[in-house]
Design a protein around this motif. Structure first.
Motif: not given
Length: 220
Positions: A25, A28-29, A31, A48, A50, A199, A203
């Motif tokens: 995961w 895919s992001q 991170f 992350t 973010k 995911q 989100k």
């Protein structure tokens, strides 16, 4: 103690390396993903871009057995703001265990042994969720700063919570979101973690964290 919680979440199942799902995961992001070691056996961390992170390791709460998945973000909110958001089914289960401990004559240190968020269920006022029929029916929100929480629940945040309620945040899902000492934390069992689950939860948490930081900025 907490037998009802264990029945709610069921068996942890066979042990497996959850790092594979977390790593896939994270990749895919875009991170950063790493393994960490500590006295309890270590775990995994996803950093992350973010302003929030994900941790997987030994449970830090008695109502979560085995391993725990944590999403965490420093919001900048005042340190005395305390909040807990969870489904009504989970709230009732936790409240039942709190009551059992209070009425157990052998338990004399309840305030010191219970996690903060469990005591908040009895200590803090319930915040109205009547702006959304879906949220009012499914969730319970407790906070000692209602104005802050009402500001946090803007239209996009409510929409994201409603989407979660419609698609994956079931009544019995042991997912607890808190604010304490400025930190927004989402906790849930760490067994059988899947990239698709990460995911969806990621989100939701990204929206919750971004809005919480915005509210904190507006308070300054």
């Amino acid at each position: 103690m907490f037998a009802s919680i264990k029945r709610l979440i069921g068996s942890a199942g066979a042990a497996r390396d959850e790092g594979q799902a977390l790593g896939a995961w994270a990749k895919s992001q875009g991170f950063a993903f790493k393994r960490v070691k500590d006295k309890t056996g270590g775990g995994y961390v996803v950093e992350t871009d973010k302003g929030w992170r994900v941790e997987w390791g030994s449970s830090q709460r008695p109502y979560i057995t085995g391993h725990e998945l944590r999403f965490r973000c420093d919001t900048g909110l005042p340190g005395d703001v305390q909040m807990i958001l969870l489904s009504k089914v989970v709230a009732q289960t936790l409240e039942s265990d709190v009551f059992s401990r209070y009425t157990n004559a052998m338990q004399t240190q309840i305030d010191n042994t219970l996690p903060d968020e469990m005591r908040w269920l009895a200590m803090h006022p319930r915040v109205s969720l009547n702006t959304s029929a879906v949220l009012a029916k499914r969730f319970a929100l407790f906070c000692n700063a209602e104005a802050v929480m009402q500001s946090w629940l803007d239209a996009p945040t409510i929409q994201e919570l409603e989407s979660a309620a419609a698609n994956w945040w079931t009544d019995g899902l042991l997912l607890v979101m808190t604010v304490n000492r400025g930190m927004l934390t989402l906790r849930m069992p760490g067994q059988n973690v899947e990239p698709g689950q990460l995911q969806m939860v990621g989100k939701l948490f990204a929206q919750m964290a971004a809005r919480m930081r915005q509210v904190a900025f507006e308070l300054t």
